[in-house]
Design a protein around this motif. Sequence first.
Motif, PDB file in Angstrom:
ATOM      1  N   GLU A 145       0.856  -1.195   0.000  1.00  0.00           N
ATOM      2  CA  GLU A 145       0.000   0.000   0.000  1.00  0.00           C
ATOM      3  C   GLU A 145       0.886   1.237   0.000  1.00  0.00           C
ATOM      4  OE1 GLU A 145      -2.541  -0.008   3.408  1.00  0.00           O
ATOM      5  OE2 GLU A 145      -3.763  -1.663   2.672  1.00  0.00           O
ATOM      6  N   PHE A 146       0.506   2.221  -0.797  1.00  0.00           N
ATOM      7  CA  PHE A 146       1.140   3.532  -0.766  1.00  0.00           C
ATOM      8  C   PHE A 146       0.075   4.549  -0.404  1.00  0.00           C
ATOM      9  CE2 PHE A 146       4.158   1.366  -3.637  1.00  0.00           C
ATOM     10  CZ  PHE A 146       5.322   1.609  -2.934  1.00  0.00           C
ATOM     11  N   GLU A 147       0.411   5.430   0.531  1.00  0.00           N
ATOM     12  CA  GLU A 147      -0.507   6.466   1.002  1.00  0.00           C
ATOM     13  C   GLU A 147      -1.845   5.866   1.425  1.00  0.00           C
ATOM     14  OE1 GLU A 147      -0.484   9.344  -2.169  1.00  0.00           O
ATOM     15  OE2 GLU A 147       1.625   9.841  -1.808  1.00  0.00           O
ATOM     16  N   GLY A 148      -1.779   4.685   2.062  1.00  0.00           N
ATOM     17  CA  GLY A 148      -2.967   4.038   2.595  1.00  0.00           C
ATOM     18  C   GLY A 148      -3.843   3.351   1.568  1.00  0.00           C
ATOM     19  N   GLU A 149      -3.433   3.344   0.310  1.00  0.00           N
ATOM     20  CA  GLU A 149      -4.230   2.738  -0.758  1.00  0.00           C
ATOM     21  C   GLU A 149      -3.572   1.450  -1.254  1.00  0.00           C
ATOM     22  OE1 GLU A 149      -7.220   3.794  -1.950  1.00  0.00           O
ATOM     23  OE2 GLU A 149      -7.158   5.316  -0.373  1.00  0.00           O
ATOM     24  N   PRO A 150      -4.327   0.351  -1.371  1.00  0.00           N
ATOM     25  CA  PRO A 150      -3.755  -0.864  -1.965  1.00  0.00           C
ATOM     26  C   PRO A 150      -3.222  -0.559  -3.363  1.00  0.00           C
ATOM     27  CG  PRO A 150      -5.917  -1.302  -1.023  1.00  0.00           C
ATOM     28  CD  PRO A 150      -5.723   0.191  -0.996  1.00  0.00           C
ATOM     29  N   THR A 151      -1.993  -0.961  -3.615  1.00  0.00           N
ATOM     30  CA  THR A 151      -1.339  -0.597  -4.869  1.00  0.00           C
ATOM     31  C   THR A 151      -0.864  -1.804  -5.651  1.00  0.00           C
ATOM     32  OG1 THR A 151      -0.632   1.457  -3.813  1.00  0.00           O
ATOM     33  CG2 THR A 151       0.452   0.877  -5.863  1.00  0.00           C
ATOM     34  N   TRP A 152      -0.106  -2.688  -5.015  1.00  0.00           N
ATOM     35  CA  TRP A 152       0.438  -3.857  -5.704  1.00  0.00           C
ATOM     36  C   TRP A 152       0.059  -5.120  -4.945  1.00  0.00           C
ATOM     37  CZ3 TRP A 152       6.083  -1.758  -5.341  1.00  0.00           C
ATOM     38  CH2 TRP A 152       6.258  -0.678  -6.201  1.00  0.00           C
ATOM     39  N   ASP A 153      -0.289  -6.168  -5.684  1.00  0.00           N
ATOM     40  CA  ASP A 153      -0.450  -7.511  -5.142  1.00  0.00           C
ATOM     41  C   ASP A 153       0.468  -8.428  -5.940  1.00  0.00           C
ATOM     42  OD1 ASP A 153      -2.579  -7.028  -3.247  1.00  0.00           O
ATOM     43  OD2 ASP A 153      -3.935  -6.868  -4.954  1.00  0.00           O
ATOM     44  N   LEU A 154       1.290  -9.185  -5.217  1.00  0.00           N
ATOM     45  CA  LEU A 154       2.179 -10.144  -5.863  1.00  0.00           C
ATOM     46  C   LEU A 154       1.976 -11.511  -5.217  1.00  0.00           C
ATOM     47  CD1 LEU A 154       3.952  -7.274  -5.423  1.00  0.00           C
ATOM     48  CD2 LEU A 154       5.407  -8.531  -6.979  1.00  0.00           C
ATOM     49  N   VAL A 155       1.789 -12.530  -6.036  1.00  0.00           N
ATOM     50  CA  VAL A 155       1.662 -13.897  -5.556  1.00  0.00           C
ATOM     51  C   VAL A 155       2.885 -14.663  -6.034  1.00  0.00           C
ATOM     52  CG1 VAL A 155       0.312 -16.027  -5.610  1.00  0.00           C
ATOM     53  CG2 VAL A 155      -0.861 -13.808  -5.556  1.00  0.00           C
ATOM     54  N   PHE A 156       3.652 -15.192  -5.083  1.00  0.00           N
ATOM     55  CA  PHE A 156       4.849 -15.964  -5.390  1.00  0.00           C
ATOM     56  C   PHE A 156       4.491 -17.447  -5.413  1.00  0.00           C
ATOM     57  CE2 PHE A 156       6.256 -12.120  -3.301  1.00  0.00           C
ATOM     58  CZ  PHE A 156       7.358 -11.725  -4.017  1.00  0.00           C
ATOM     59  N   GLY A 157       4.963 -18.137  -6.427  1.00  0.00           N
ATOM     60  CA  GLY A 157       4.743 -19.570  -6.542  1.00  0.00           C
ATOM     61  C   GLY A 157       5.892 -20.195  -7.291  1.00  0.00           C
ATOM     62  N   ARG A 158       5.672 -21.421  -7.726  1.00  0.00           N
ATOM     63  CA  ARG A 158       6.736 -22.134  -8.422  1.00  0.00           C
ATOM     64  C   ARG A 158       6.130 -22.983  -9.523  1.00  0.00           C
ATOM     65  NH1 ARG A 158       9.110 -26.999  -8.208  1.00  0.00           N
ATOM     66  NH2 ARG A 158      11.315 -27.121  -8.678  1.00  0.00           N
ATOM     67  N   SER A 159       6.779 -22.963 -10.665  1.00  0.00           N
ATOM     68  CA  SER A 159       6.410 -23.832 -11.772  1.00  0.00           C
ATOM     69  C   SER A 159       7.270 -25.088 -11.690  1.00  0.00           C
ATOM     70  CB  SER A 159       6.632 -23.126 -13.114  1.00  0.00           C
ATOM     71  OG  SER A 159       6.530 -24.053 -14.166  1.00  0.00           O
ATOM     72  N   ASP A 160       6.652 -26.220 -11.365  1.00  0.00           N
ATOM     73  CA  ASP A 160       7.414 -27.468 -11.302  1.00  0.00           C
ATOM     74  C   ASP A 160       8.008 -27.824 -12.655  1.00  0.00           C
ATOM     75  OD1 ASP A 160       6.797 -27.789  -8.605  1.00  0.00           O
ATOM     76  OD2 ASP A 160       5.056 -29.059  -9.021  1.00  0.00           O
ATOM     77  N   ALA A 161       7.231 -27.665 -13.700  1.00  0.00           N
ATOM     78  CA  ALA A 161       7.684 -28.059 -15.037  1.00  0.00           C
ATOM     79  C   ALA A 161       8.909 -27.263 -15.480  1.00  0.00           C
ATOM     80  CB  ALA A 161       6.558 -27.885 -16.054  1.00  0.00           C
ATOM     81  N   ARG A 162       8.974 -25.995 -15.076  1.00  0.00           N
ATOM     82  CA  ARG A 162      10.100 -25.133 -15.467  1.00  0.00           C
ATOM     83  C   ARG A 162      11.171 -25.051 -14.392  1.00  0.00           C
ATOM     84  NH1 ARG A 162       7.435 -19.747 -16.473  1.00  0.00           N
ATOM     85  NH2 ARG A 162       9.586 -19.086 -16.577  1.00  0.00           N
TER      86      ARG A 162
END
Length: 145
Positions: free
Chosen positions: A54-71
Amino acid sequence: MNRNTDLKRVAEIFVGEWTVTITNMWWLEDPSTVTTGTARCDWLGDSFLLLQVEFEGEPTWDLVFGRSDARNQFVVLYNDERGVQRVFDLTIDDDSWVMSRTDPDFHQRLLASIEGGRMVGEADASDDRGDTWRKDFDLIFERAG
């Protein structure tokens, strides 16, 4: 189900609460403007991590970390307040991490060094498939508390 052990290193780096500072934003009239915010990263179930900024109290970025087994590759799903959605590859070594994407519209990379409870990064973009790069912004994460 147990937590994804492959994400353990990513969790060690990101899980927790952060203060965030962003500067040198090329798109602003005054790029030296300093914007501060907060971030929190937690496990999302057993297989993902969710980082919300959040910047200035506003939701700004959402990031979901995961993994690709195939790659055999960490991946990051990104969404921001503009509705932009992107997929990045994530690489990590002992003292840094890099998020990058090489999509047809343009290329992006965020290179960050890990300095204890602080991460210092620089985001760059390329409109010519990586031949030349321009700075997007500088970014600092500092562990809260």
